[in-house]
Design a protein around this motif. Structure first.
Motif, PDB file in Angstrom:
ATOM      1  N   PRO A 194     -23.590   6.105  12.792  1.00 29.06           N
ATOM      2  CA  PRO A 194     -24.049   5.487  14.044  1.00 29.06           C
ATOM      3  C   PRO A 194     -23.004   4.694  14.798  1.00 29.06           C
ATOM      4  N   GLY A 195     -21.861   4.410  14.199  1.00 33.31           N
ATOM      5  CA  GLY A 195     -20.824   3.626  14.863  1.00 33.31           C
ATOM      6  C   GLY A 195     -19.534   3.721  14.088  1.00 33.31           C
ATOM      7  N   LYS A 196     -18.536   2.966  14.538  1.00 31.44           N
ATOM      8  CA  LYS A 196     -17.230   2.977  13.894  1.00 31.44           C
ATOM      9  C   LYS A 196     -17.287   2.123  12.637  1.00 31.44           C
ATOM     10  N   MET A 197     -17.482   2.773  11.505  1.00 32.67           N
ATOM     11  CA  MET A 197     -17.661   2.096  10.224  1.00 32.67           C
ATOM     12  C   MET A 197     -16.378   2.051   9.400  1.00 32.67           C
ATOM     13  N   GLY A 198     -15.338   2.760   9.826  1.00 31.31           N
ATOM     14  CA  GLY A 198     -14.054   2.622   9.159  1.00 31.31           C
ATOM     15  C   GLY A 198     -13.677   3.767   8.247  1.00 31.31           C
ATOM     16  N   THR A 240     -13.250  11.491  11.321  1.00 27.86           N
ATOM     17  CA  THR A 240     -12.860  11.590  12.724  1.00 27.86           C
ATOM     18  C   THR A 240     -13.412  10.424  13.534  1.00 27.86           C
ATOM     19  N   TYR A 241     -12.616  10.031  14.508  1.00 25.65           N
ATOM     20  CA  TYR A 241     -13.052   9.092  15.549  1.00 25.65           C
ATOM     21  C   TYR A 241     -12.226   9.408  16.792  1.00 25.65           C
ATOM     22  N   ASN A 242     -12.861  10.013  17.764  1.00 30.61           N
ATOM     23  CA  ASN A 242     -12.211  10.441  19.009  1.00 30.61           C
ATOM     24  C   ASN A 242     -11.012  11.359  18.738  1.00 30.61           C
ATOM     25  N   ASP A 270     -17.954  11.775  11.129  1.00 26.37           N
ATOM     26  CA  ASP A 270     -17.570  11.311  12.467  1.00 26.37           C
ATOM     27  C   ASP A 270     -18.255   9.987  12.776  1.00 26.37           C
ATOM     28  N   ASP A 271     -17.472   9.033  13.272  1.00 28.47           N
ATOM     29  CA  ASP A 271     -17.984   7.689  13.547  1.00 28.47           C
ATOM     30  C   ASP A 271     -18.395   7.520  15.011  1.00 28.47           C
ATOM     31  N   ASN A 272     -19.331   8.365  15.444  1.00 28.00           N
ATOM     32  CA  ASN A 272     -19.897   8.253  16.782  1.00 28.00           C
ATOM     33  C   ASN A 272     -18.825   8.340  17.865  1.00 28.00           C
ATOM     34  N   SER A 273     -17.957   9.363  17.756  1.00 28.54           N
ATOM     35  CA  SER A 273     -16.905   9.568  18.756  1.00 28.54           C
ATOM     36  C   SER A 273     -17.518   9.748  20.139  1.00 28.54           C
ATOM     37  N   GLN A 274     -16.844   9.187  21.140  1.00 28.55           N
ATOM     38  CA  GLN A 274     -17.331   9.267  22.508  1.00 28.55           C
ATOM     39  C   GLN A 274     -16.597  10.318  23.338  1.00 28.55           C
TER      40      GLN A 274
END
Length: 276
Positions: free
Chosen positions: A61-65, A9-11, A36-40
């Protein structure tokens, strides 16, 4: 049969609760993994609000793909001794009700099953240019890779986990959506028993597509590279792929070591993104 169902998941806050309810309804005995790639947008909070005991949520911790998220799911399934891993998108394009059909083919003796939009009985809600691009990209992949499937790019899949130890995980450490075709090629190279089942592929639910426009060109480049690999590389020997602990975040199974021919860095963690 111990089953893990995975999605990245991402957002996707507007989609994940419906996704998880659908998974539980379709395969109530399965465990669920979300990376989850740190969704905001509150995706992780929406997941935790469901309070599902069978859910494991890994927050990176971030969007890693997408590719590294799937590698993390592979490692997680191997480390925890699952028999079957099912992967699907979180955006509503894949129907959880189709999961039992994929698992059924694993139980029937196949090692890899892909949900196909293009085999008899499958369907695709796209129209116009997107439909043309999807259909012809998969037709081109079939012809160049010489693998008897109609679908190569969707991530709605099931794997026999014990066979996944043959994968060279370092060679599957790819950016973007290139991992999808690379994984099919790896299955073919190791002579997995492969099949497909028809699925309905729907347009996404809430939110917008995460696929950047340049991904099309990178996908074509990667397809040509994979076709060359299929043509000239000898059949790899089966390996018992080791799982390595990350020296940074200490996850017991997430460090991907690259072989001597791979580009630098020599290794990377698919849980925290550290490299060395």
């Amino acid at each position: 049969m111990k089953t893990l169902v995975f999605s990245a998941t991402y957002n996707e806050a507007g989609n994940v609760q419906g996704l998880l309810r659908g998974i539980v309804a379709a395969v109530p005995e399965a465990d669920i993994l979300i990376v989850d790639d740190n969704s905001q947008d509150g995706t992780a909070q929406a997941l935790r609000a469901l309070q599902l005991p069978q859910l494991t949520l890994i927050e990176r911790p971030g969007k890693m793909g997408l590719g590294t998220a799937h590698l993390l799911a592979f490692c997680h399934a191997l480390h925890h001794g699952y028999d079957t891993l099912v992967t699907l998108d979180a955006d509503g394009s894949h129907e959880p009700a189709s999961i039992p059909a994929l698992i059924g083919q694993i139980r029937a003796g196949h090692d890899f099953v892909i949900g196909s939009r293009f085999c008899p009985g499958g369907s695709l809600s796209y129209t116009g240019y997107r439909r043309f691009l999807s259909r012809n990209a998969n037709l081109l992949a079939r012809r160049l890779l010489r693998i008897p499937l109609t679908e190569f790019t969707t991530s709605f899949r099931a794997y026999r986990v014990s066979r996944m130890r043959a994968f060279s995980l370092g060679e599957l450490y790819l950016d973007g959506y290139s991992y999808a075709m690379a994984t099919v090629v790896a299955c073919a190279q190791h002579r997995f028993r492969m099949t497909e089942v028809p699925i309905r592929f729907l347009d996404r639910g809430y939110g917008s597509s995460k696929i950047p426009s340049f991904e099309i060109f990178r996908g074509v480049h990667n397809l040509l590279r994979l076709a060359l690999i299929r043509a000239v590389r000898p059949l790899p020997q089966a390996e018992d792929q080791p799982l390595n602990a990350c020296p940074h975040c200490h996850t017991a199974y997430s460090w991907i070591a690259f072989n001597a021919r791979a580009r630098q860095p020599r290794g990377a963690c698919v849980a925290c993104g550290a490299s060395a």
